[in-house]
Write a protein that holds these residues in place. Structure first.
Motif, short mmCIF file in Angstrom:
data_model
loop_
_atom_site.label_atom_id
_atom_site.label_comp_id
_atom_site.label_asym_id
_atom_site.label_seq_id
_atom_site.Cartn_x
_atom_site.Cartn_y
_atom_site.Cartn_z
N SER A 245 1.73 6.54 13.98
CA SER A 245 2.36 7.37 12.95
C SER A 245 2.92 8.61 13.62
CB SER A 245 1.34 7.76 11.86
OG SER A 245 0.25 8.46 12.43
N ALA A 246 3.70 9.39 12.87
CA ALA A 246 4.33 10.57 13.45
C ALA A 246 4.45 11.67 12.41
CB ALA A 246 5.72 10.23 14.01
N MET A 247 4.23 12.92 12.85
CA MET A 247 4.29 14.08 11.97
C MET A 247 5.01 15.22 12.68
SD MET A 247 2.64 17.26 11.33
CE MET A 247 0.92 17.22 11.85
N VAL A 248 5.87 15.93 11.94
CA VAL A 248 6.59 17.06 12.49
C VAL A 248 6.10 18.35 11.84
CG1 VAL A 248 8.50 16.81 10.82
CG2 VAL A 248 8.87 18.05 12.97
N GLU A 249 5.88 19.37 12.66
CA GLU A 249 5.48 20.68 12.16
C GLU A 249 6.73 21.49 11.78
OE1 GLU A 249 2.43 21.34 11.61
OE2 GLU A 249 1.10 20.63 13.21
N ASP A 250 6.52 22.59 11.09
CA ASP A 250 7.64 23.43 10.68
C ASP A 250 8.43 23.98 11.86
OD1 ASP A 250 6.97 23.02 8.04
OD2 ASP A 250 5.82 24.88 7.85
N ASP A 251 7.75 24.14 13.02
CA ASP A 251 8.44 24.70 14.19
C ASP A 251 9.15 23.64 15.02
OD1 ASP A 251 6.35 23.37 15.37
OD2 ASP A 251 5.43 25.12 16.31
N GLY A 252 9.15 22.40 14.55
CA GLY A 252 9.85 21.34 15.25
C GLY A 252 8.99 20.57 16.24
N SER A 253 7.76 20.95 16.42
CA SER A 253 6.89 20.19 17.32
C SER A 253 6.48 18.88 16.66
CB SER A 253 5.66 21.02 17.70
OG SER A 253 4.93 21.41 16.55
N ILE A 254 6.29 17.87 17.49
CA ILE A 254 6.04 16.51 17.02
C ILE A 254 4.66 16.04 17.47
CG2 ILE A 254 6.76 14.10 17.27
CD1 ILE A 254 8.69 15.54 15.64
N HIS A 255 3.96 15.38 16.57
CA HIS A 255 2.72 14.69 16.91
C HIS A 255 2.96 13.20 16.68
CE1 HIS A 255 0.79 18.63 16.82
NE2 HIS A 255 1.26 18.79 15.59
N LEU A 256 3.00 12.42 17.75
CA LEU A 256 3.25 10.99 17.66
C LEU A 256 1.98 10.24 18.08
CD1 LEU A 256 4.98 8.49 17.26
CD2 LEU A 256 6.05 8.92 19.48
N PHE A 257 1.29 9.67 17.09
CA PHE A 257 0.08 8.91 17.35
C PHE A 257 0.45 7.46 17.66
CE2 PHE A 257 -0.92 12.40 14.55
CZ PHE A 257 -2.14 12.88 15.02
N TYR A 258 -0.26 6.85 18.62
CA TYR A 258 0.03 5.46 18.96
C TYR A 258 -1.24 4.78 19.47
CZ TYR A 258 0.46 7.13 23.86
OH TYR A 258 0.23 7.69 25.09
N THR A 259 -1.16 3.46 19.59
CA THR A 259 -2.25 2.68 20.14
C THR A 259 -1.95 2.39 21.60
OG1 THR A 259 -2.53 1.60 17.99
CG2 THR A 259 -3.61 0.58 19.88
N ALA A 260 -2.83 2.86 22.48
CA ALA A 260 -2.70 2.57 23.91
C ALA A 260 -3.38 1.23 24.17
CB ALA A 260 -3.34 3.67 24.74
N PHE B 210 -1.81 9.43 10.59
CA PHE B 210 -2.12 10.82 10.25
C PHE B 210 -2.20 10.99 8.74
CE2 PHE B 210 -0.78 15.02 8.93
CZ PHE B 210 -1.60 15.84 9.70
N PHE B 211 -3.18 11.78 8.29
CA PHE B 211 -3.40 11.96 6.86
C PHE B 211 -4.08 13.31 6.62
CE2 PHE B 211 -6.79 11.35 3.53
CZ PHE B 211 -5.95 11.46 2.43
N GLU B 212 -3.45 14.16 5.82
CA GLU B 212 -4.06 15.43 5.44
C GLU B 212 -4.52 15.33 3.98
OE1 GLU B 212 -2.89 19.62 6.77
OE2 GLU B 212 -1.97 19.48 4.79
N ASP B 213 -5.80 15.59 3.75
CA ASP B 213 -6.36 15.54 2.40
C ASP B 213 -5.97 16.81 1.66
OD1 ASP B 213 -7.96 15.52 0.11
OD2 ASP B 213 -9.60 14.50 1.13
N LYS B 214 -5.15 16.67 0.64
CA LYS B 214 -4.65 17.84 -0.08
C LYS B 214 -5.76 18.55 -0.84
CE LYS B 214 -3.20 15.60 -4.41
NZ LYS B 214 -2.06 15.35 -5.32
N HIS B 215 -6.87 17.88 -1.11
CA HIS B 215 -7.96 18.50 -1.85
C HIS B 215 -8.79 19.43 -0.98
CE1 HIS B 215 -7.10 16.24 -5.39
NE2 HIS B 215 -7.39 15.08 -4.85
N THR B 216 -8.90 19.11 0.31
CA THR B 216 -9.77 19.88 1.19
C THR B 216 -9.02 20.56 2.33
OG1 THR B 216 -10.21 18.02 2.67
CG2 THR B 216 -11.63 18.25 0.72
#
Length: 445
Positions: free
Chosen positions: A148-163, A229-235
């Motif tokens: 999966s992949a997520m972008v932050e407000d500053d343009g930085s990228i988090h790209l998760f993958y299976t090695a 990637f998953f952010e729990d909006k409740h917590t």
């Protein structure tokens, strides 16, 4: 602020949120889940699986296939998302990532040389192929599988993958570790570019919650992959969910009562021999660092012991106070005595570690049609209810998916799609779902 102060403030916020009604009143915790046992998709529930007009996808014919990537197969796909899970738009562009391989490779061999590439589009439908997401010589694994992949407000990228596997191995192996590439994204006059990647292994199977490859004893389709990637909006907690297998030696696995069903069903049902060898689960880990390079494994949120070996590409969608968990699975990965099609399956609960209820009674959300049972796979449900997937093998006649590799090479090439499938629009209402529309291939907007 030190870590202890942050923990105290977080606890104060959670208690306040509970009393203010911002959190589900009886939200379960990882500790409770560990003590009470992982919620299970039972044989009783899975025995109700049935294709209906509401869950069967429209037929895909060979004539409909329109390759999106010149000279490449394309399969498992995921969009670039914002931290809250919504599909990101960066300076007018949508971005998707996908596993790719040259299209002169036999379809069944594509996993052995998979490379993550990216595509970008201004309308979220007409995709232009970029290059490889990162230099694979710097990445972990002899090849990289889905994530999966997520972008932050500053343009930085988090790209998760299976090695998968390791570089330098004399023989191809299927060892799987969860990895993260942190980098930068730039929009230029020519499109999208990525740079400054750094790579980390963030999780390996622990043998306590998730089976190690050694514990699998060479059994069926070992899995530790697909970080989402998953952010729990409740917590506000940051997680990855992933596909795993229940821990322990394969030869010691047994079917627990919760894997069978309620007391009445248990009295009339006996799991066939070999059922305990099927032990797929959905794993969870929580972030322990701001740059997302440190993670702690938590108990699984769902298990399919004695039901199914693979709960692939697990991902959450939040709707109101409900947690919707979706997974993909194949017909041939169901345990003996259970019949289910290649399809998208889903579950819902009112807390992250809640008692997950199969959607539509059985869990089946999207099924390939009976007369084209392997036409699509690797479904992902987006927050807007759109469901993307790729075209797999179409119009095989009497040939099963596991027998495709024994067919003439010309047959394998002719019947494989290797491109994005028509997008489906899904209606979700409490614990019921319905396919309400078919859209253009690969449409996410």
């Amino acid at each position: 602020m030190n870590t202890r102060s942050e923990d105290i403030l977080k606890k104060v916020w959670l208690i306040s949120a509970l009393f203010l009604g911002l959190l589900p009143a009886f939200a379960s915790t990882p500790a409770q889940a560990d003590e009470e046992g992982t919620p299970a998709w039972s044989r009783q529930e899975a025995s109700q699986i049935e294709r209906t007009d509401d869950n069967t996808a429209p037929y895909i014919s060979q004539e409909e296939i329109d390759q999106m990537a010149p000279n490449h197969w394309v399969w498992d796909t995921w969009p670039l998302r914002n931290r809250d899970g919504s599909v990101a738009t960066v300076k007018g562009y949508k971005v998707i990532f996908a596993l790719t391989a040259p299209d002169d490779v036999l379809p069944g061999k594509r996993h052995d040389m998979a490379t993550i590439r990216y595509f970008y589009s201004k309308n979220g439908q007409d995709w232009k192929m970029g290059g490889e997401a990162f230099d694979t010589t710097d990445a972990y694994g002899s090849r990289q599988w889905a994530g999966s992949a997520m972008v932050e407000d500053d343009g930085s990228i988090h790209l998760f993958y299976t090695a998968t596997g390791r570089k330098g191995n004399e023989q191809l192996t299927y060892e799987q570790r969860l990895a993260l590439a942190n980098g930068e994204m730039e929009v230029t006059k020519d499109g999208i570019e990525f740079s400054d990647w750094s790579h980390d292994i963030i999780l390996t199977p622990d043998g306590e919650y998730y089976q190690t490859e050694a514990q699998s004893e060479g059994g069926i389709l070992y899995s530790f992959r697909d970080p989402w990637f998953f952010e729990d909006k409740h917590t506000g907690e940051t997680y990855i969910t992933f596909e795993g297998n229940s821990a322990g030696q394969a030869s010691d696995q047994v079917c627990q009562p919760r894997n069978i069903g309620d007391e009445s069903f248990q009295q009339t049902h006996e799991a066939p021999d070999g059922s305990a060898e099927f032990n797929g689960n959905v794993g969870l880990a929580v972030s322990k660092s701001e740059d997302l390079t440190e993670w702690e494994a938590l108990p699984p949120v769902l298990e399919a012991d004695c039901v199914n070996q693979q709960l692939e590409r697990p991902h959450f969608v939040m709707k109101g106070n409900q947690y919707y968990l979706f997974v993909d699975s194949h017909k041939f990965t169901f345990a003996p005595g259970i019949q289910g099609p290649d399809g998208l399956y889903g579950f819902t609960a009112d807390s992250l570690y809640g008692n997950y209820e199969p959607l539509n009674g059985s869990g089946l959300v999207v099924a390939n049609p009976e007369d084209n049972p392997f036409q699509a796979y690797s479904w992902i449900v987006l927050p807007n209810g759109k469901v993307i997937s790729f075209i797999n093998f179409v119009e095989l006649g009497d040939v099963s998916l596991v027998d495709v590799g024994s067919q003439p090479e010309s047959f394998q090439y002719e019947h494989f799609g290797g491109t994005l499938a028509p997008t489906l629009k899904l209606k979700i209402n409490k614990n019921q779902t319905q396919i309400i529309k078919e859209l253009d291939d690969g449409r996410i907007k």
